[in-house]
Design an enzyme around this catalytic site. Structure first.
Site, PDB file in Angstrom:
ATOM      1  N   ASP A  10       3.758   0.072   2.519  1.00  0.00           N
ATOM      2  CA  ASP A  10       2.012  -0.487   2.479  1.00  0.00           C
ATOM      3  C   ASP A  10       1.724  -0.640   3.947  1.00  0.00           C
ATOM      4  O   ASP A  10       1.966  -1.770   4.415  1.00  0.00           O
ATOM      5  CB  ASP A  10       1.876  -1.615   1.450  1.00  0.00           C
ATOM      6  CG  ASP A  10       0.437  -2.071   1.253  1.00  0.00           C
ATOM      7  OD1 ASP A  10       0.171  -2.521  -0.088  1.00  0.00           O
ATOM      8  OD2 ASP A  10      -0.246  -1.877   1.891  1.00  0.00           O
ATOM      9  N   ASP A 105      -3.155   4.304   1.644  1.00  0.00           N
ATOM     10  CA  ASP A 105      -2.214   3.668   2.469  1.00  0.00           C
ATOM     11  C   ASP A 105      -0.716   3.201   1.874  1.00  0.00           C
ATOM     12  O   ASP A 105      -0.008   2.360   2.504  1.00  0.00           O
ATOM     13  CB  ASP A 105      -2.776   2.340   3.177  1.00  0.00           C
ATOM     14  CG  ASP A 105      -2.764   1.316   2.319  1.00  0.00           C
ATOM     15  OD1 ASP A 105      -3.013   1.332   1.111  1.00  0.00           O
ATOM     16  OD2 ASP A 105      -2.798   0.049   2.897  1.00  0.00           O
ATOM     17  N   GLU A 106      -0.464   3.570   0.600  1.00  0.00           N
ATOM     18  CA  GLU A 106       0.452   2.969   0.014  1.00  0.00           C
ATOM     19  C   GLU A 106       1.460   4.094  -0.907  1.00  0.00           C
ATOM     20  O   GLU A 106       0.882   4.831  -1.259  1.00  0.00           O
ATOM     21  CB  GLU A 106      -0.107   2.002  -0.958  1.00  0.00           C
ATOM     22  CG  GLU A 106       0.678   0.670  -1.416  1.00  0.00           C
ATOM     23  CD  GLU A 106      -0.223   0.061  -2.656  1.00  0.00           C
ATOM     24  OE1 GLU A 106       0.161  -0.381  -3.506  1.00  0.00           O
ATOM     25  OE2 GLU A 106      -1.471   0.140  -2.372  1.00  0.00           O
TER      26      GLU A 106
HETATM   27  P1  TTP Z   1      -4.868  -2.616   0.530  1.00  0.00           P
HETATM   28  O1  TTP Z   1      -3.341  -2.127   0.895  1.00  0.00           O
HETATM   29  O2  TTP Z   1      -4.897  -3.206  -0.783  1.00  0.00           O
HETATM   30  O3  TTP Z   1      -5.046  -3.703   1.667  1.00  0.00           O
HETATM   31  P2  TTP Z   1      -4.977  -3.660   3.171  1.00  0.00           P
HETATM   32  O4  TTP Z   1      -4.009  -2.615   3.612  1.00  0.00           O
HETATM   33  O5  TTP Z   1      -6.264  -3.399   3.813  1.00  0.00           O
HETATM   34  O6  TTP Z   1      -4.214  -4.916   3.717  1.00  0.00           O
HETATM   35  P3  TTP Z   1      -2.714  -5.516   3.386  1.00  0.00           P
HETATM   36  O7  TTP Z   1      -2.400  -5.736   4.579  1.00  0.00           O
HETATM   37  O8  TTP Z   1      -2.737  -6.748   2.422  1.00  0.00           O
HETATM   38  O9  TTP Z   1      -2.101  -4.327   2.684  1.00  0.00           O
HETATM   39  O10 TTP Z   1      -5.678  -1.531   0.495  1.00  0.00           O
HETATM   40  C1  TTP Z   1      -5.703  -0.319   1.735  1.00  0.00           C
HETATM   41  C2  TTP Z   1      -6.998   0.100   1.876  1.00  0.00           C
HETATM   42  O11 TTP Z   1      -7.656   0.401   0.812  1.00  0.00           O
HETATM   43  C3  TTP Z   1      -7.717  -0.886   2.699  1.00  0.00           C
HETATM   44  O12 TTP Z   1      -7.526  -0.870   3.966  1.00  0.00           O
HETATM   45  C4  TTP Z   1      -9.040  -0.483   2.286  1.00  0.00           C
HETATM   46  C5  TTP Z   1      -9.354   0.061   1.103  1.00  0.00           C
HETATM   47  N1  TTP Z   1      -9.641  -0.793   0.045  1.00  0.00           N
HETATM   48  C6  TTP Z   1     -11.087  -0.635  -0.382  1.00  0.00           C
HETATM   49  O13 TTP Z   1     -11.756   0.152   0.055  1.00  0.00           O
HETATM   50  N2  TTP Z   1     -11.681  -1.647  -1.362  1.00  0.00           N
HETATM   51  C7  TTP Z   1     -10.624  -2.448  -1.857  1.00  0.00           C
HETATM   52  O14 TTP Z   1     -11.210  -3.338  -2.710  1.00  0.00           O
HETATM   53  C8  TTP Z   1      -9.317  -2.618  -1.247  1.00  0.00           C
HETATM   54  C9  TTP Z   1      -8.207  -3.789  -2.207  1.00  0.00           C
HETATM   55  C10 TTP Z   1      -8.666  -1.582  -0.395  1.00  0.00           C
HETATM   56 MG    MG Z   2      -2.217  -2.029   2.437  1.00  0.00          MG
END
Ligand code: TTP
Ligand code: MG
Length: 358
Positions: A10, A105-106
């Protein structure tokens, strides 16, 4: 069955990290990516500095700026995020074909049969993260475990730029102490219901009577009983065919009038738009609205379309609302039905999970 080795990777504050990479002046600032306050936008994500102020994904930009007046707000650049996503997927594919992307991203990787790094999943995870950094200039975190459920939880435990390994020997203790809130599919409402019965962690479920769990939690009881022992047999499914993209919102307070629902709808549409853009605009053949009522019944109204028509949602919502028959509304969702191009196996997103905002 032989022991599996699953990695969940992630990216760290993904969209915000891309913006910081491409604009070094942002590095020491609190940064968020999202729509403007004037246009009643919402935050997609923010960097860790902004999180210190309480800024979170899915929060309104107005609220985020109240919490953090110095917040630097960047518009989203979906095409860049999609390009990075395809770079990281190429890296995953150097190690295994069994890659299941969950969003841009995951992804889950099944590396059980991977011969590299002497077959050590922890070393493979380290190497993948190093290669992601070399190629993209961005950091990723990883979880390593014998199944998807534990790997996903583990990837959060040493964020950012870290990894956490749950070895088979650790599973029993880890899952016994695991807060039930962390189990995928358990939302806030179920979590509070569990807590009201004094059920907080895996050990509490182990001690509960299965009949009691069945009576109060229905189908979820089986999931709880498996997860409290760290069991999850679901396989890593590469290249899932996506059928729909949607956003939905369980409301903090039940809604009573159609006008209140329309306000919600207007918040959801830009979020759906953004999610849909990330599919590189797959052909749309259907649009739908979902409502869940206060008796937990839900209804869906769908219509076949040739192309996306934003204003159609208002009609669909009005039809769905008529079915409320006096019941209050606890969730509003909208979606588009999409067709995956058959030859397009390189599509950067295979399935976007429904985004639940509460
Ligand atoms: P996430 O992996 O949930 O969050 P993140 O990568 O920004 O942060 P973390 O370090 O905690 O993993 O989500 C990945 C991407 O998806 C995030 O950068 C933006 C998008 N996203 C949205 O557009 N809306 C949302 O509500 C969420 C949770 C994510
Ligand atoms: Mg993330």
């Amino acid at each position: 069955m032989t022991q599996r080795k699953i990695i969940h990777v992630d990216m760290d504050c993904f969209y915000a990290a891309v913006e910081m990479r491409d604009n070094p002046a942002l590095i020491n600032q609190a940064v968020a990516v999202g729509g403007s306050r004037e246009r009643r936008g919402v935050i997609s994500t923010c960097n860790y500095k902004a999180r210190e102020f309480g800024v979170r994904s899915a929060m309104s930009t107005g609220m985020a700026l109240k919490l953090c007046p110095s917040l630097v707000l960047m518009p989203s650049r979906m095409s860049v995020y999609v390009a990075v996503s395809s770079q990281i997927r190429q890296i995953f594919n150097r190690y295994t074909d069994l890659v299941e992307p969950l969003s841009l991203d995951e992804a889950y990787l099944d590396v059980s049969n991977c011969q590299q790094c002497y077959g050590s999943a922890s070393l493979i995870a380290e190497k993948i993260r190093a290669e992601i950094f070399e190629t993209t200039g961005l950091t990723a975190s990883a979880g390593v475990a014998p199944n998807k459920f534990l790997a996903k939880i583990a990837s959060d435990l040493n964020k950012p730029n870290g990894q956490f390994v749950i070895s088979p020997d650790d599973v029993d203790e880890f899952s016994g102490q695991l807060s039930l809130r962390k189990i995928g599919g358990i939302g806030k409402v179920t979590a509070s219901k569990l807590e009201n019965f004094g059920l907080i962690d895996g050990n509490d479920i182990r001690a509960a009577k299965p009949e009691f769990l069945n009576r109060h939690f229905g189908k979820l009881a089986d999931v709880l009983l498996a997860r409290c022992y760290g069991i999850d047999d679901s396989v890593v499914k590469p290249n899932r065919v996506r059928k729909s993209v949607g956003v939905e919102r369980t409301l903090a307070r039940d809604l009573v009038t159609l006008d209140e629902c329309i306000l919600e709808l207007n918040k959801l549409i830009p979020m759906l738009n953004q999610r849909y853009q990330a599919t590189q605009k797959l052909p749309i053949h259907k649009q739908g609205v979902k409502l869940k009522f206060d008796d937990f019944q839900s209804t869906t109204v769908e219509q076949a379309v040739d192309e996306f028509n934003e204003s159609l949602y208002l009609n669909l919502l009005t039809d769905a609302f008529e079915r409320a028959q006096g019941r209050k509304i606890r969730l509003v969702g909208i979606n588009v039905g999409v067709r995956e191009a058959a030859e397009n196996t390189e599509n950067p997103i295979d399935d976007l999970p429904q985004l639940d905002l509460f």
